[in-house]
Design a protein around this motif. Structure first.
Motif, mmCIF file in Angstrom:
data_model
loop_
_atom_site.group_PDB
_atom_site.id
_atom_site.type_symbol
_atom_site.label_atom_id
_atom_site.label_comp_id
_atom_site.label_asym_id
_atom_site.label_seq_id
_atom_site.Cartn_x
_atom_site.Cartn_y
_atom_site.Cartn_z
ATOM 1 N N PHE A 23 5.491 11.802 11.374
ATOM 2 C CA PHE A 23 5.695 10.372 11.171
ATOM 3 C C PHE A 23 4.669 9.574 11.981
ATOM 4 O O PHE A 23 4.036 8.646 11.469
ATOM 5 C CB PHE A 23 7.125 9.974 11.569
ATOM 6 N N GLU A 24 4.505 9.959 13.254
ATOM 7 C CA GLU A 24 3.611 9.181 14.125
ATOM 8 C C GLU A 24 2.168 9.204 13.615
ATOM 9 O O GLU A 24 1.479 8.191 13.638
ATOM 10 C CB GLU A 24 3.689 9.691 15.567
ATOM 11 N N ARG A 25 1.746 10.376 13.105
ATOM 12 C CA ARG A 25 0.373 10.472 12.580
ATOM 13 C C ARG A 25 0.214 9.602 11.331
ATOM 14 O O ARG A 25 -0.734 8.860 11.176
ATOM 15 C CB ARG A 25 0.044 11.926 12.223
ATOM 16 N N GLN A 26 1.219 9.708 10.439
ATOM 17 C CA GLN A 26 1.169 8.914 9.196
ATOM 18 C C GLN A 26 1.182 7.427 9.521
ATOM 19 O O GLN A 26 0.462 6.636 8.938
ATOM 20 C CB GLN A 26 2.419 9.218 8.332
ATOM 21 N N TRP A 27 2.086 7.070 10.482
ATOM 22 C CA TRP A 27 2.250 5.642 10.766
ATOM 23 C C TRP A 27 1.007 5.091 11.450
ATOM 24 O O TRP A 27 0.584 3.980 11.171
ATOM 25 C CB TRP A 27 3.526 5.398 11.586
ATOM 26 N N SER A 28 0.383 5.910 12.326
ATOM 27 C CA SER A 28 -0.798 5.381 13.013
ATOM 28 C C SER A 28 -1.949 5.225 12.001
ATOM 29 O O SER A 28 -2.741 4.290 12.097
ATOM 30 C CB SER A 28 -1.147 6.231 14.225
ATOM 31 N N THR A 29 -1.994 6.075 10.977
ATOM 32 C CA THR A 29 -3.009 5.887 9.927
ATOM 33 C C THR A 29 -2.721 4.605 9.151
ATOM 34 O O THR A 29 -3.624 3.815 8.862
ATOM 35 C CB THR A 29 -3.032 7.110 8.979
ATOM 36 N N TYR A 30 -1.429 4.374 8.832
ATOM 37 C CA TYR A 30 -1.083 3.154 8.089
ATOM 38 C C TYR A 30 -1.453 1.910 8.906
ATOM 39 O O TYR A 30 -1.956 0.929 8.370
ATOM 40 C CB TYR A 30 0.409 3.169 7.708
ATOM 41 N N ARG A 31 -1.222 1.987 10.210
ATOM 42 C CA ARG A 31 -1.574 0.847 11.078
ATOM 43 C C ARG A 31 -3.087 0.618 11.071
ATOM 44 O O ARG A 31 -3.547 -0.521 11.114
ATOM 45 C CB ARG A 31 -1.095 1.097 12.504
ATOM 46 N N ALA A 32 -3.858 1.706 11.013
ATOM 47 C CA ALA A 32 -5.328 1.561 10.955
ATOM 48 C C ALA A 32 -5.720 0.901 9.626
ATOM 49 O O ALA A 32 -6.599 0.025 9.595
ATOM 50 C CB ALA A 32 -6.000 2.925 11.103
ATOM 51 N N VAL A 33 -5.053 1.280 8.543
ATOM 52 C CA VAL A 33 -5.324 0.662 7.233
ATOM 53 C C VAL A 33 -5.053 -0.840 7.321
ATOM 54 O O VAL A 33 -5.831 -1.671 6.856
ATOM 55 C CB VAL A 33 -4.442 1.319 6.127
ATOM 56 N N LEU A 34 -3.935 -1.166 7.977
ATOM 57 C CA LEU A 34 -3.552 -2.579 8.140
ATOM 58 C C LEU A 34 -4.563 -3.328 8.999
ATOM 59 O O LEU A 34 -5.016 -4.415 8.640
ATOM 60 C CB LEU A 34 -2.185 -2.646 8.825
ATOM 61 N N SER A 35 -4.901 -2.728 10.154
ATOM 62 C CA SER A 35 -5.720 -3.496 11.092
ATOM 63 C C SER A 35 -7.135 -3.702 10.550
ATOM 64 O O SER A 35 -7.781 -4.682 10.884
ATOM 65 C CB SER A 35 -5.708 -2.888 12.494
ATOM 66 N N HIS A 36 -7.608 -2.804 9.669
ATOM 67 C CA HIS A 36 -8.932 -3.023 9.058
ATOM 68 C C HIS A 36 -8.805 -3.758 7.715
ATOM 69 O O HIS A 36 -9.792 -3.884 6.988
ATOM 70 C CB HIS A 36 -9.652 -1.684 8.877
ATOM 71 N N ASP A 37 -7.615 -4.175 7.403
ATOM 72 C CA ASP A 37 -7.332 -4.981 6.191
ATOM 73 C C ASP A 37 -7.804 -4.284 4.908
ATOM 74 O O ASP A 37 -8.268 -4.941 3.975
ATOM 75 C CB ASP A 37 -7.984 -6.376 6.313
ATOM 76 N N LEU A 38 -7.639 -2.965 4.865
ATOM 77 C CA LEU A 38 -8.175 -2.210 3.730
ATOM 78 C C LEU A 38 -7.370 -2.406 2.454
ATOM 79 O O LEU A 38 -7.864 -2.154 1.360
ATOM 80 C CB LEU A 38 -8.246 -0.717 4.112
ATOM 81 N N MET A 39 -6.105 -2.840 2.613
ATOM 82 C CA MET A 39 -5.275 -3.128 1.425
ATOM 83 C C MET A 39 -5.000 -4.629 1.307
ATOM 84 O O MET A 39 -4.053 -5.039 0.653
ATOM 85 C CB MET A 39 -3.960 -2.338 1.495
ATOM 86 N N GLU A 40 -5.845 -5.416 1.964
ATOM 87 C CA GLU A 40 -5.778 -6.886 1.865
ATOM 88 C C GLU A 40 -4.440 -7.453 2.335
ATOM 89 O O GLU A 40 -3.913 -8.404 1.749
ATOM 90 C CB GLU A 40 -6.105 -7.333 0.440
ATOM 91 N N HIS A 41 -3.893 -6.873 3.409
ATOM 92 C CA HIS A 41 -2.614 -7.358 3.933
ATOM 93 C C HIS A 41 -2.688 -8.812 4.401
ATOM 94 O O HIS A 41 -1.690 -9.514 4.364
ATOM 95 C CB HIS A 41 -2.139 -6.472 5.094
ATOM 96 N N ARG A 42 -3.894 -9.239 4.873
ATOM 97 C CA ARG A 42 -3.964 -10.637 5.367
ATOM 98 C C ARG A 42 -3.739 -11.613 4.220
ATOM 99 O O ARG A 42 -3.007 -12.590 4.373
ATOM 100 C CB ARG A 42 -5.311 -10.898 6.045
ATOM 101 N N ALA A 43 -4.351 -11.335 3.074
ATOM 102 C CA ALA A 43 -4.153 -12.214 1.910
ATOM 103 C C ALA A 43 -2.708 -12.127 1.425
ATOM 104 O O ALA A 43 -2.112 -13.120 1.015
ATOM 105 C CB ALA A 43 -5.117 -11.813 0.796
ATOM 106 N N VAL A 44 -2.122 -10.923 1.509
ATOM 107 C CA VAL A 44 -0.713 -10.741 1.108
ATOM 108 C C VAL A 44 0.186 -11.607 1.991
ATOM 109 O O VAL A 44 1.097 -12.287 1.503
ATOM 110 C CB VAL A 44 -0.298 -9.249 1.255
#
Ligand SMILES: C[S@@+](CC[C@H](N)C(=O)[O-])C[C@H]1O[C@@H](n2cnc3c(N)ncnc32)[C@H](O)[C@@H]1O
Length: 233
Positions: free
Chosen positions: A7-28
């Motif tokens: 879980f921790e590995r998966q979640w830390s990857t998801y957080r990296a996706v978020l922090s680099h805005d790779l799925m456009e979370h800021r616009a969301v």
């Protein structure tokens, strides 16, 4: 490997996706704030403060700042993964309305009272297509007559196969240079195993049959991420 390590590995990857805005979370986040604030402003002044439910809330990294400023009556964060709920509680911090945390499957979610705001971001695409249709019918039973359902997710183009969608999304992930190679592979493995994005046209038809009016409120720039605002017909 222990489940928690996984879980921790998966979640830390998801957080990296978020922090680099790779799925456009800021616009969301902006589109979600606009939709919710617009809906709240349009409410009758005598209406009681809105009850909100967030299905697949995760750790609330995306939504916490907005939840802290909305004049809600209550909020419930539900997630299948119990480990995210304490993180969500911590990220949300103190708010002037009751908050409930629930470990559970959104497919089986029920509410004793009608919900004014239903929100779900990047979770429903884990359901199969028949499960998505079941979910839309069940959610329709629990929404207030003037309520709204904000559905943020990844979607396929009309008529696009899951295989074609995965091929282009995987090519996109291989270009995410902000992630390490092993993180890219984790994302790709997750996509292959878990992602079943709805066909945009087919899901609109399913939603209409379940008693929802559908409005695309935001579209990302990759023909995948999007936000729909559903209201009861
Ligand atoms: C990609 S994360 C999104 C988290 C958060 N909504 C966001 O936008 O940052 C997906 C979340 O949905 C949860 N999830 C997946 N399937 C679910 C289900 N059937 N019922 C409830 N939660 C689910 C996962 O545990 C995870 O926390």
């Amino acid at each position: 490997m222990r489940n928690l390590d996984f879980f921790e590995r998966q979640w830390s990857t998801y957080r990296a996706v978020l922090s680099h805005d790779l799925m456009e979370h800021r616009a969301v986040e902006e589109a979600t704030a606009t939709a919710l604030e617009h809906w709240l402003m349009g409410r009758r002044p005598e209406a009681s403060p809105a009850r909100m439910v967030d299905l697949g809330c995760g750790d609330l990294a995306l939504l916490a700042p907005l939840l802290r400023r909305l004049p809600l009556g209550s909020d419930t964060g539900l997630d299948l993964t119990a480990a995210v709920l304490p993180l969500a509680e911590q990220n949300l911090g103190s708010v002037p309305y009751p908050v409930h945390w629930q470990e559970g499957d959104l497919l089986r979610w029920k509410s004793a009272e009608p919900v004014d705001i239903l929100h779900s971001a990047f979770a429903i695409h884990h359901l199969s297509d028949p499960e998505k249709a079941t979910f839309l019918r069940a959610a329709r039973q629990h929404i207030a007559s003037d309520g709204l359902f904000i559905w943020v997710d990844v979607f396929r183009e009309p008529g696009e196969t899951r295989e074609a969608y995965l091929a282009r999304y995987i090519a996109r992930v291989r270009g995410w240079s902000a992630l390490r190679g092993d993180q890219q592979e984790q994302v790709i493995e997750h996509l292959r195993q878990c992602d079943i994005p709805a066909d945009r046209a087919a899901i609109e038809t399913e939603a209409a049959a379940a008693g929802w009016h559908w409005h695309w409120a935001w579209q990302g720039s990759h023909r995948a991420e999007a936000m729909a605002v559903l209201t009861p017909t």
